[in-house]
Design an enzyme around this catalytic site. Sequence first.
Site, short mmCIF file in Angstrom:
data_model
loop_
_atom_site.label_atom_id
_atom_site.label_comp_id
_atom_site.label_asym_id
_atom_site.label_seq_id
_atom_site.Cartn_x
_atom_site.Cartn_y
_atom_site.Cartn_z
N GLY A 45 0.44 -0.86 0.34
CA GLY A 45 -0.19 0.08 -0.34
C GLY A 45 0.15 1.33 -0.09
O GLY A 45 0.56 1.97 1.19
N SER A 46 2.21 0.91 -0.26
CA SER A 46 3.15 2.51 -0.47
C SER A 46 2.50 3.33 -1.26
O SER A 46 2.20 4.57 -1.09
CB SER A 46 4.22 1.91 -0.97
N MET A 52 -4.72 -7.31 -7.00
CA MET A 52 -3.81 -8.05 -7.26
C MET A 52 -5.09 -8.87 -8.66
O MET A 52 -4.96 -10.27 -8.42
CB MET A 52 -2.97 -9.12 -6.85
N ILE A 99 -8.05 -9.69 -10.58
CA ILE A 99 -8.81 -9.25 -11.60
C ILE A 99 -10.06 -9.13 -11.72
O ILE A 99 -10.71 -9.93 -11.76
CB ILE A 99 -8.49 -10.07 -13.17
N LEU A 100 -11.21 -7.60 -12.67
CA LEU A 100 -12.06 -7.45 -12.61
C LEU A 100 -12.35 -7.68 -13.04
O LEU A 100 -12.49 -8.02 -14.45
CB LEU A 100 -12.32 -5.82 -12.13
N HIS A 103 0.76 0.18 -13.52
CA HIS A 103 1.69 -1.28 -13.49
C HIS A 103 3.11 -0.40 -14.03
O HIS A 103 3.23 -0.24 -14.10
CB HIS A 103 0.92 -1.87 -14.65
N ASP A 111 -4.29 -5.03 -18.46
CA ASP A 111 -3.72 -4.55 -18.31
C ASP A 111 -3.32 -3.72 -19.87
O ASP A 111 -2.15 -3.37 -20.29
CB ASP A 111 -1.62 -4.44 -18.43
N GLU A 138 6.65 5.44 -9.30
CA GLU A 138 5.18 5.34 -9.37
C GLU A 138 4.23 6.95 -8.89
O GLU A 138 3.41 7.03 -8.85
CB GLU A 138 5.08 4.39 -8.82
C1 GAR Z 1 3.20 -1.83 -7.33
O1 GAR Z 1 4.49 -1.92 -7.93
C2 GAR Z 1 2.77 -1.44 -8.45
O2 GAR Z 1 2.71 -0.63 -9.61
C3 GAR Z 1 2.13 -3.21 -8.61
O3 GAR Z 1 1.67 -3.42 -7.06
C4 GAR Z 1 2.83 -2.36 -6.73
C5 GAR Z 1 2.25 -2.61 -5.42
O4 GAR Z 1 3.11 -1.52 -4.85
N1 GAR Z 1 0.93 -3.48 -9.02
C6 GAR Z 1 0.82 -4.60 -10.32
O5 GAR Z 1 1.51 -5.59 -10.13
C7 GAR Z 1 -0.72 -4.47 -11.36
N2 GAR Z 1 -0.95 -5.95 -11.49
P1 GAR Z 1 2.36 -0.67 -3.59
O6 GAR Z 1 1.06 -1.92 -2.44
O7 GAR Z 1 3.00 -0.20 -2.38
O8 GAR Z 1 1.42 0.62 -3.88
#
Ligand code: GAR
Length: 194
Positions: free
Chosen positions: A20-21, A95, A97-98, A114, A150, A179
Site C-alpha cells: 500500500g505504498s 492483484m 482481476i475485476l 502498472h 493491462d 510510481e
Molecule cells: C506497485 O509496483 C504496482 O505498480 C504493482 O504492485 C505494486 C504495489 O505496491 N501493481 C501491479 O503489479 C498490478 N498489476 P504498493 O502496494 O506498495 O502500492
Amino acid sequence: MIKFHGFSKVKTAVFISGTGSNLKNLIKFSLSKKSPIEIVFVISSNSKAKGLDHAKNYGIRSKVFQSKNKKIDENKILKILNKKNVNLICLAGYMKILSKNFIMRFNGTILNIHPSLLPKYKGLNTHERAIQNKEKQSGCTVHFVNFKLDSGKIILQKKVKISKSDTPKKLSKKILKQEHKLYPKAIMKLFSNL
Ligand code: GAR
C-alpha cells in the site's frame, strides 16, 4: 477527460492487496488543496495487507473481500461504492482481476498503475522479465482499466533506466519511487479541464 466542476472533490475508492505504498501516497496527495480527489474508502483483497494500516492511520474506512466467490464479493463492493457515491476507482497494487460486469458498472472511471512500460510486460513479474530480456529501460504506466488485462488507454508513463547491477528488487524500488510521482500526476492530468 473526466468532468470535474471544482465544487467538491471526486469521491474515490482505492483498491489494494499488499504494502500500500501507492495508497499512502495517494492519501497524502488527496489531502493537498490542489487534489481533485477525496479518498472515501479502501478495498483490500487481502486481510493481511499492510496497506490497511495506512487507511486506518488516516481515518479512512476499509473492508476486506477475499472470498472465493468473485461475483458475491464484487456485488458487495459495488453496494458499498454506491452508498459512498464513489465516482473514481484507483487500483494500487490490487492483484485481483475485476470482472467485465464490474468494469462496465464503472465504465471509464477505473485507473490502474502498472510497473512496466505498457504494452510491454503485462501481468506479473515485470521486473524479472525486463532484466532477463536485458532491457535498457523499464518504468511505470497509469492507464484506464478495460476488459483486457493491462491494456486500457494509457494516461501517463515514466521511464526508468535499468543498470547492470539491478536486481528485480532494486528495480522495483526505483520504479516504485517513480510510481509515487506518476499516479498523482496522471490524476491531475485527467481533471485538468478545471
Ligand atoms: C506497485 O509496483 C504496482 O505498480 C504493482 O504492485 C505494486 C504495489 O505496491 N501493481 C501491479 O503489479 C498490478 N498489476 P504498493 O502496494 O506498495 O502500492
